[in-house]
Write a protein that holds these residues in place. Structure first.
Motif, PDB file in Angstrom:
ATOM      1  N   UNK A 185      26.155   0.237 -55.112  1.00 26.46           N
ATOM      2  CA  UNK A 185      26.533  -0.437 -56.358  1.00 26.46           C
ATOM      3  C   UNK A 185      26.029   0.365 -57.550  1.00 26.46           C
ATOM      4  N   UNK A 186      24.806   0.892 -57.446  1.00 24.32           N
ATOM      5  CA  UNK A 186      24.251   1.690 -58.543  1.00 24.32           C
ATOM      6  C   UNK A 186      25.096   2.940 -58.786  1.00 24.32           C
ATOM      7  N   UNK A 187      25.557   3.579 -57.710  1.00 19.93           N
ATOM      8  CA  UNK A 187      26.404   4.767 -57.852  1.00 19.93           C
ATOM      9  C   UNK A 187      27.707   4.392 -58.559  1.00 19.93           C
ATOM     10  N   UNK A 188      28.331   3.287 -58.152  1.00 20.85           N
ATOM     11  CA  UNK A 188      29.584   2.859 -58.782  1.00 20.85           C
ATOM     12  C   UNK A 188      29.374   2.456 -60.238  1.00 20.85           C
ATOM     13  N   UNK A 189      28.239   1.841 -60.545  1.00 18.89           N
ATOM     14  CA  UNK A 189      27.949   1.490 -61.938  1.00 18.89           C
ATOM     15  C   UNK A 189      27.822   2.747 -62.791  1.00 18.89           C
ATOM     16  N   UNK A 190      27.152   3.783 -62.266  1.00 20.87           N
ATOM     17  CA  UNK A 190      27.030   5.049 -63.013  1.00 20.87           C
ATOM     18  C   UNK A 190      28.393   5.698 -63.214  1.00 20.87           C
ATOM     19  N   UNK A 191      29.223   5.679 -62.178  1.00 19.45           N
ATOM     20  CA  UNK A 191      30.578   6.235 -62.319  1.00 19.45           C
ATOM     21  C   UNK A 191      31.366   5.481 -63.380  1.00 19.45           C
ATOM     22  N   UNK A 192      31.237   4.165 -63.373  1.00 20.95           N
ATOM     23  CA  UNK A 192      31.949   3.343 -64.349  1.00 20.95           C
ATOM     24  C   UNK A 192      31.474   3.651 -65.772  1.00 20.95           C
ATOM     25  N   UNK A 193      30.161   3.827 -65.931  1.00 21.56           N
ATOM     26  CA  UNK A 193      29.620   4.176 -67.259  1.00 21.56           C
ATOM     27  C   UNK A 193      30.140   5.528 -67.716  1.00 21.56           C
ATOM     28  N   UNK A 194      30.205   6.505 -66.799  1.00 20.51           N
ATOM     29  CA  UNK A 194      30.702   7.819 -67.146  1.00 20.51           C
ATOM     30  C   UNK A 194      32.175   7.754 -67.546  1.00 20.51           C
ATOM     31  N   UNK A 195      32.947   6.937 -66.809  1.00 20.71           N
ATOM     32  CA  UNK A 195      34.371   6.831 -67.121  1.00 20.71           C
ATOM     33  C   UNK A 195      34.559   6.184 -68.482  1.00 20.71           C
ATOM     34  N   UNK A 196      33.768   5.157 -68.791  1.00 23.08           N
ATOM     35  CA  UNK A 196      33.870   4.516 -70.097  1.00 23.08           C
ATOM     36  C   UNK A 196      33.431   5.463 -71.200  1.00 23.08           C
TER      37      UNK A 196
END
Length: 106
Positions: A89-100
């Motif tokens: 979940x932490x990895x996906x949250x970081x990816x989501x932040x990078x995409x935003x």
């Protein structure tokens, strides 16, 4: 209480059983009276019953120990799974932040 044997009162007590006055043959005591007349037999039965109980108790405790070990192993597996999911979940949250963050810079 089971019924008393035929003509039980007409029999004479001798060592190990009763003798029928009419036939002169040795016959057994009724089951519920035999233990009263034979304390050694009663002690032996009690000892055997105690041994069976202790064996059964040991088997039950062994079964409980096995179950406990299985449950502890399962608990550890579930804890590891939860930790892996949290990292995922932490990895996906970081990816989501990078995409935003990349969307805002465009």
């Amino acid at each position: 209480m089971p019924p008393i044997a035929r003509n039980w009162t007409s029999k004479k007590l001798v060592s190990g059983g009763y003798v029928d006055d009419e036939e002169g043959e040795l016959s057994e005591l009724p089951g519920y009276l035999r233990s009263v007349r034979d304390p050694k037999r009663k002690m032996c039965q009690n000892r055997e019953a105690a041994q069976r109980y202790r064996h059964k108790k040991r088997a039950h405790l062994s079964s409980l120990d096995h179950t406990l070990l299985s449950l502890r192993t399962r608990k550890q597996e579930l804890k590891e799974s939860i930790e892996n999911k949290r990292r995922e979940v932490a990895v996906y949250e970081n990816l989501l932040k990078e995409m935003k963050g990349n969307e805002g810079s465009k």
